[in-house]
Design a protein around this motif. Structure first.
Motif, PDB file in Angstrom:
ATOM      1  N   HIS A 177      -1.281   3.760  -6.723  1.00 53.48           N
ATOM      2  CA  HIS A 177      -1.301   4.146  -5.318  1.00 53.48           C
ATOM      3  C   HIS A 177      -1.152   5.655  -5.150  1.00 53.48           C
ATOM      4  O   HIS A 177      -0.352   6.301  -5.835  1.00 53.48           O
ATOM      5  N   GLY A 178      -1.926   6.191  -4.197  1.00 53.86           N
ATOM      6  CA  GLY A 178      -1.801   7.590  -3.828  1.00 53.86           C
ATOM      7  C   GLY A 178      -0.684   7.809  -2.836  1.00 53.86           C
ATOM      8  O   GLY A 178       0.037   6.877  -2.447  1.00 53.86           O
ATOM      9  N   PRO A 179      -0.510   9.068  -2.370  1.00 50.45           N
ATOM     10  CA  PRO A 179       0.652   9.409  -1.526  1.00 50.45           C
ATOM     11  C   PRO A 179       0.802   8.557  -0.271  1.00 50.45           C
ATOM     12  O   PRO A 179       1.922   8.242   0.137  1.00 50.45           O
ATOM     13  N   THR A 180      -0.314   8.136   0.341  1.00 53.54           N
ATOM     14  CA  THR A 180      -0.225   7.370   1.581  1.00 53.54           C
ATOM     15  C   THR A 180       0.479   6.044   1.386  1.00 53.54           C
ATOM     16  O   THR A 180       1.024   5.475   2.335  1.00 53.54           O
ATOM     17  N   TYR A 181       0.466   5.514   0.160  1.00 54.05           N
ATOM     18  CA  TYR A 181       1.070   4.211  -0.113  1.00 54.05           C
ATOM     19  C   TYR A 181       2.325   4.310  -0.981  1.00 54.05           C
ATOM     20  O   TYR A 181       2.894   3.281  -1.348  1.00 54.05           O
ATOM     21  N   GLN A 182       2.769   5.499  -1.314  1.00 54.73           N
ATOM     22  CA  GLN A 182       3.930   5.648  -2.183  1.00 54.73           C
ATOM     23  C   GLN A 182       5.202   5.614  -1.329  1.00 54.73           C
ATOM     24  O   GLN A 182       5.716   6.634  -0.897  1.00 54.73           O
ATOM     25  N   GLY A 183       5.710   4.399  -1.106  1.00 52.70           N
ATOM     26  CA  GLY A 183       6.859   4.232  -0.225  1.00 52.70           C
ATOM     27  C   GLY A 183       8.176   3.962  -0.926  1.00 52.70           C
ATOM     28  O   GLY A 183       9.242   4.118  -0.321  1.00 52.70           O
ATOM     29  N   MET A 184       8.119   3.540  -2.201  1.00 47.31           N
ATOM     30  CA  MET A 184       9.377   3.283  -2.919  1.00 47.31           C
ATOM     31  C   MET A 184      10.076   4.606  -3.199  1.00 47.31           C
ATOM     32  O   MET A 184       9.525   5.471  -3.884  1.00 47.31           O
ATOM     33  N   THR A 185      11.270   4.778  -2.666  1.00 48.74           N
ATOM     34  CA  THR A 185      12.006   6.022  -2.869  1.00 48.74           C
ATOM     35  C   THR A 185      13.173   5.876  -3.837  1.00 48.74           C
ATOM     36  O   THR A 185      13.640   6.855  -4.393  1.00 48.74           O
ATOM     37  N   GLN A 214      14.737   0.647  -2.285  1.00 47.15           N
ATOM     38  CA  GLN A 214      14.674   1.274  -0.968  1.00 47.15           C
ATOM     39  C   GLN A 214      13.241   1.723  -0.715  1.00 47.15           C
ATOM     40  O   GLN A 214      12.573   2.268  -1.597  1.00 47.15           O
ATOM     41  N   ILE A 215      12.745   1.486   0.507  1.00 40.92           N
ATOM     42  CA  ILE A 215      11.376   1.837   0.876  1.00 40.92           C
ATOM     43  C   ILE A 215      11.418   2.701   2.130  1.00 40.92           C
ATOM     44  O   ILE A 215      12.113   2.375   3.101  1.00 40.92           O
ATOM     45  N   THR A 216      10.695   3.804   2.103  1.00 41.23           N
ATOM     46  CA  THR A 216      10.426   4.587   3.309  1.00 41.23           C
ATOM     47  C   THR A 216       9.066   4.145   3.817  1.00 41.23           C
ATOM     48  O   THR A 216       8.053   4.305   3.123  1.00 41.23           O
ATOM     49  N   VAL A 217       9.027   3.566   4.995  1.00 35.19           N
ATOM     50  CA  VAL A 217       7.819   2.876   5.475  1.00 35.19           C
ATOM     51  C   VAL A 217       6.665   3.871   5.619  1.00 35.19           C
ATOM     52  O   VAL A 217       6.765   4.839   6.385  1.00 35.19           O
ATOM     53  N   PRO A 218       5.543   3.670   4.878  1.00 31.78           N
ATOM     54  CA  PRO A 218       4.387   4.561   5.011  1.00 31.78           C
ATOM     55  C   PRO A 218       3.629   4.309   6.317  1.00 31.78           C
ATOM     56  O   PRO A 218       3.891   3.344   7.049  1.00 31.78           O
ATOM     57  N   PRO A 247      -1.756   0.976   7.676  1.00 35.53           N
ATOM     58  CA  PRO A 247      -1.571  -0.415   8.098  1.00 35.53           C
ATOM     59  C   PRO A 247      -1.273  -1.320   6.911  1.00 35.53           C
ATOM     60  O   PRO A 247      -1.966  -1.282   5.901  1.00 35.53           O
ATOM     61  N   GLY A 248      -0.215  -2.130   7.041  1.00 34.96           N
ATOM     62  CA  GLY A 248       0.141  -3.049   5.965  1.00 34.96           C
ATOM     63  C   GLY A 248       0.862  -2.415   4.801  1.00 34.96           C
ATOM     64  O   GLY A 248       1.158  -3.105   3.817  1.00 34.96           O
ATOM     65  N   ALA A 249       1.166  -1.117   4.888  1.00 34.40           N
ATOM     66  CA  ALA A 249       1.745  -0.425   3.732  1.00 34.40           C
ATOM     67  C   ALA A 249       3.172  -0.868   3.437  1.00 34.40           C
ATOM     68  O   ALA A 249       3.619  -0.809   2.285  1.00 34.40           O
ATOM     69  N   LEU A 250       3.935  -1.302   4.452  1.00 33.09           N
ATOM     70  CA  LEU A 250       5.291  -1.788   4.176  1.00 33.09           C
ATOM     71  C   LEU A 250       5.235  -2.991   3.247  1.00 33.09           C
ATOM     72  O   LEU A 250       5.930  -3.034   2.226  1.00 33.09           O
ATOM     73  N   LEU A 251       4.401  -3.989   3.587  1.00 32.41           N
ATOM     74  CA  LEU A 251       4.306  -5.167   2.726  1.00 32.41           C
ATOM     75  C   LEU A 251       3.680  -4.808   1.383  1.00 32.41           C
ATOM     76  O   LEU A 251       4.004  -5.418   0.362  1.00 32.41           O
ATOM     77  N   ASP A 252       2.782  -3.825   1.358  1.00 36.35           N
ATOM     78  CA  ASP A 252       2.230  -3.383   0.080  1.00 36.35           C
ATOM     79  C   ASP A 252       3.343  -2.881  -0.832  1.00 36.35           C
ATOM     80  O   ASP A 252       3.338  -3.139  -2.040  1.00 36.35           O
ATOM     81  N   ASN A 253       4.318  -2.207  -0.259  1.00 33.61           N
ATOM     82  CA  ASN A 253       5.428  -1.714  -1.061  1.00 33.61           C
ATOM     83  C   ASN A 253       6.355  -2.832  -1.509  1.00 33.61           C
ATOM     84  O   ASN A 253       6.989  -2.726  -2.558  1.00 33.61           O
TER      85      ASN A 253
END
Length: 901
Positions: free
Chosen positions: A576-584, A597-601, A604-610
């Motif tokens: 995943h590129g930066p737009t989908y990199q939510g795991m912090t 921990q996830i910072t919500v990108p 669309p749908g990126a939270l569940l993708d994380n």
């Protein structure tokens, strides 16, 4: 029109383009014009090449032009059918009816409506009910096919499907069979409780494996490479473990019936008594028995005896299909849902034939029948496409009566006013129910720019062909599109979650694609949503969110992760590129759970993708030998509050519920401030081979290879991607768009060999160039051209300049070999074919070439070629662990300077 529109939604049928010409060249001339002109061409019935396209989009027309120009048959890829020599000019058609399969999801509502019949009972809560549902669907599909003027010359069935074939062929009447069922308590059908396992190998090999286990029997010889064994659970479990160690793909089936084995005999009960009561007739259409691999006998007593034998003897489906082919059948129509067609294709892999499925979970029933008709027309058939249009009901005679009787006109007006009043009251009393909805979703990186950060294949910076990077809509973004469609069909309602989400195939965003979206109400609070044949699910609606479950406690034995979340991205464990990199941050990992921990990108749908990425982190940490995985289904997802806003921080916990080599299943919770806001049950990912070498190619294809360099300087690749899904995954790592077109044009039986040879050739060239000082090289930067002689030319792509190189390449079974500059060949070896291997390899050097003065030392397992072929070295090699046990002899010559200059 009020907001409460009770009228049915009218969906225009898909267009079908049918073109025929006396030859492929003449057909190509018809296609050599603008798309609109091609679409305006009239259908023809010329006795030559035929082309059929369902929904002829520009992309499909472009594919058709390529295929027709090559002159090789294409049967169904991207809804295009082309036959240069239609099979049905000399061959015939057979209907083949499926039996019980674990995934039974027919789409027959619209088919029943088309035929004016009730929708069959599709209950599968018992073995008996499941069997009758399969039989009812088969009978419905048979009726629909006959309405299309598709008439079989032969009928056959697999397991329960043989009864469907008997009814379709007139051996037993449907009325008599239904009467017998009415006297039978299907829910009380007792079975012995033994288990089945399907093994991906030949019946002969399975027979050897169970020779010392008398309680295990072969129940189904399904195809050349699929056999089913039945027996006690513990022995089945032991057999599966042993066969997996021998690199055989195995799966225990969910049925516990003992059908088609002697173990069922004591449990036949009412069936054994009911079969003799049936009146048997001579078949109107030949019906082939999968017990004998021959047509049913004419004598009624012999038919009754065969029916009972069918229940307690093995299903010889492979032999039956081969016998049908030998009798002249060339087109096989699978008359129902399931995987039967793949068994036919496996059995007839080297024979020219058509297999087409008449019902599938991926598409409405009438739409799939349209594809059957197109496929058979392309092979020379004459189906009636007009039969796919429902017969309109007779118009009401109120208009005629109203002219004659004024009171009737007043009555009609009163009825309309009353209906309008009732409608207004209902609309005021409650929220409007969901409406049916049909629309189109355009998928491309222009329409969805965030997909640039969700590409499966790494390529060189600035790579000009977006398709080679493979931007893909994430599975969870697909879920968001299902939600959006449901909300459009039920404005004002709250989406509470989804059930039974199926993610059937990747939705690529390059080239752009128009995807149909279909919403249909199930009841006041649920709608089914289909995203083309890519995904589907049931969206649950309501007025308020359901109560949140309790958060899970921190698991015992939790440890810090081996890799941090930042390292997971930096080291490309996640693509995943930066737009989908939510795991912090990853808090901890245990044997069955992970917390992060996830910072919500913003995508669309990126939270569940994380959430899926957190599951992937667990696999990387705990199972690095098989960590590559992608979602295929979600059983249940519920929102307990409004979705967290982009930029907010949430906690995620993923708990593993099941794990095997094929699939990982998990539940998950997303929490805000300790409160669960999203809960997920039954998230399933399919897993891919990902040992160290394969994983390296996935992460760093520019510096890694699927092949290995041998001491002699040549390269070898062992095929570790035999399945369609894994093959599709890895071919995108190695092939550019032009080569993927070549791959697609290959006959299905040739594709594995074709890809294996490309992989090893590219790796050999990249190794040679790295030795010469070249830096990182992606496989797609090389183009291989193979004329079939075993010698390839390799050139650079998109500005890459490389020296002129000749590469020799060969393959056998699972092994591919290549050498830059020299010659190379490989032959599988066993005790029985040493001489055959010698002759094959010797023929490789039948044309005189410059040879070194002295013969080299050989260690080819006794296969010495130095006398007949001076300068040839041989080496004995074996398949690596995890592949079938097999030895090969590789013969090669050292490179000549003029061939590598």
């Amino acid at each position: 029109m009020t907001d409460l529109d009770l009228r049915p939604v009218v969906v225009e049928p898909e267009r079908v383009l049918l073109l025929a010409a006396s030859s492929p060249a003449e057909l190509g001339a018809l296609l050599d014009r603008p798309d609109n002109d091609v679409l305006a061409l009239p259908s023809d019935t010329a006795a030559g090449a035929r082309l059929g396209i369902v929904d002829p989009t520009p992309r499909r027309l472009a594919l058709a032009r390529k295929v027709v120009a090559r002159g090789r048959a294409l049967r169904g890829r991207d809804d295009v059918w082309f036959s240069p020599n239609p099979l049905l000019r000399t061959g015939t058609t057979a209907f083949v009816f499926p039996g019980l399969e674990a995934d039974f999801a027919p789409r027959v509502d619209d088919v029943a409506e088309l035929l004016g019949q009730p929708v069959p009972d599709l209950s599968t809560h018992s073995v008996g009910r499941h069997g009758m549902a399969v039989l009812a669907v088969g009978r419905l599909i048979d009726t629909a096919l006959r309405r299309l003027r598709i008439t079989p010359a032969a009928l056959a069935g697999h397991s329960v499907g043989e009864w469907t074939a008997m009814i379709a062929g007139g051996v037993v009447t449907g009325a008599d069979f239904d009467a017998m069922l009415a006297r039978t308590d299907l829910d009380a059908l007792r079975v012995p409780g033994v288990e089945f396992a399907v093994l991906g190998t030949t019946a002969e090999r399975v027979a050897e494996a169970i020779a010392d286990r008398p309680d295990l029997v072969v129940s189904h010889e399904n195809s050349t490479n699929q056999t089913v064994v039945c027996g006690p659970g513990e022995q089945i479990e032991d057999l599966v473990a042993r066969m997996r160690q021998a690199a055989v793909i195995c799966q225990v089936l969910p049925f516990r019936s003992g059908f088609h084995t002697p173990m069922l005999a004591p449990y036949l009960g009412e069936f054994e008594q009911g079969v003799p009561s049936l009146r048997m007739h001579a078949a109107a259409i030949p019906v082939w028995s999968a017990t004998t691999a021959r047509p049913f006998p004419a004598d009624p007593a012999a038919v009754r005896a065969l029916c009972v034998r069918h229940l307690v003897e093995p299903v010889r489906f492979r032999a039956t299909i081969q016998a049908l082919y030998d009798s002249g059948v060339r087109a096989f129509v699978q008359a129902g849902p399931g995987q039967l067609g793949s068994l036919i294709d496996d059995t007839l892999r080297d024979a020219d034939h058509l297999t087409v499925v008449a019902n599938t979970a991926q598409r409405p029933g009438v739409d799939q029948l349209r594809r059957v008709a197109t496929a058979l027309w392309a092979e020379g058939g004459d189906p009636d496409f007009t039969a796919l249009t429902p017969i309109p009901a007779p118009a009401p005679r109120f208009a005629d009566w109203a002219d004659r009787f004024p009171a009737v006109r007043e009555l009609a007006t009163l009825m309309d006013e009353t209906a309008a009043a009732v409608e207004a009251v209902l609309a005021a009393a409650a929220d409007p129910p969901p409406a049916a909805l049909d629309r189109t979703l355009r998928v491309s990186t222009a329409d969805m720019p965030y997909l640039v950060d969700h590409c499966f294949a790494w390529q060189r910076d600035g790579w000009p062909d977006e398709d080679d990077r493979r931007p893909v809509v994430p599975a969870t973004t697909v879920v968001q599109h299902l939600i959006d469609a449901a909300q459009a069909a039920a404005p004002g309602r709250v989406v509470l979650g989804l059930d039974d989400v199926k993610l059937r195939r990747w939705l690529d965003a390059a080239p752009a694609v128009e995807v149909p979206v279909r919403v249909r109400p199930l009841d006041a609070d649920r709608v089914t949503v289909e995203l083309g044949d890519y995904a589907s699910g049931t969206v649950v609606l309501g007025a308020r969110y359901p109560q949140a479950p309790s958060p899970w406690p921190i698991p015992a034995g939790e440890q810090p992760p081996k890799l941090s979340a930042r390292d997971l991205y930096a080291q490309r464990w996640m693509f995943h590129g930066p737009t989908y990199q939510g795991m912090t941050r990853t808090h901890g990992v245990s044997a069955e759970e992970i917390r992060a921990q996830i910072t919500v990108p913003t995508a669309p749908g990126a939270l569940l993708d994380n959430v899926g990425q957190v599951l992937g982190h667990w696999l990387v940490n705990n199972h690095p030998d098989r960590w590559i995985a992608f979602p295929i289904s979600i059983d249940r997802l519920r929102f307990h509050a409004a979705p967290p806003a982009p930029g907010s921080t949430v906690d995620c916990a993923v708990r593993i519920t099941d794990l095997d080599d094929a699939v990982v299943r998990a539940d998950a919770q997303v929490r805000v401030g300790g409160t669960v806001v999203v809960s997920i049950t039954g998230w399933a990912d399919t897993r891919f081979d990902s040992d160290a070498a394969i994983g390296a190619v996935h992460r760093f294809p520019e510096t890694s290879t699927l092949s290995q360099r041998a001491e002699g300087g040549w390269w070898t690749a062992a095929e570790r991607w035999p399945g369609l899904a894994s093959r599709e995954f890895y071919l995108r790592k190695y092939l550019g768009s032009a080569e993927r077109d070549e791959y697609a044009a290959c006959a299905p039986t040739d594709r594995r060999r074709w890809l294996l040879r490309r992989v090893v050739a590219k790796d050999a060239v990249r190794g040679h160039l790295w030795d010469s000082g070249y830096g990182p090289l992606f496989p797609a930067e090389l183009r291989v051209r193979d004329d079939g002689s075993g010698r390839c030319t390799v050139t650079g792509v998109a500005g890459l300049l490389i020296p002129d190189l000749l590469v020799s390449v060969d393959s056998s079974h699972e092994l591919g070999v290549a050498v830059v500059g020299g010659r190379i060949a490989v032959a599988a070896l066993d005790d029985a074919d040493v001489e055959a291997a010698r002759e094959r390899l010797a023929r490789f050097w039948h044309t005189p070439e410059p040879q070194p003065a002295a013969a080299a030392e050989n260690d080819g397992g006794g296969l010495d070629l130095t006398e007949s072929c001076p300068g040839v070295r041989t080496e004995l090699v074996a398949n690596p662990a995890g592949l079938p046990t097999r030895h090969y002899v590789v013969a090669w010559t050292a490179p000549h300077k003029e061939e590598t200059a």
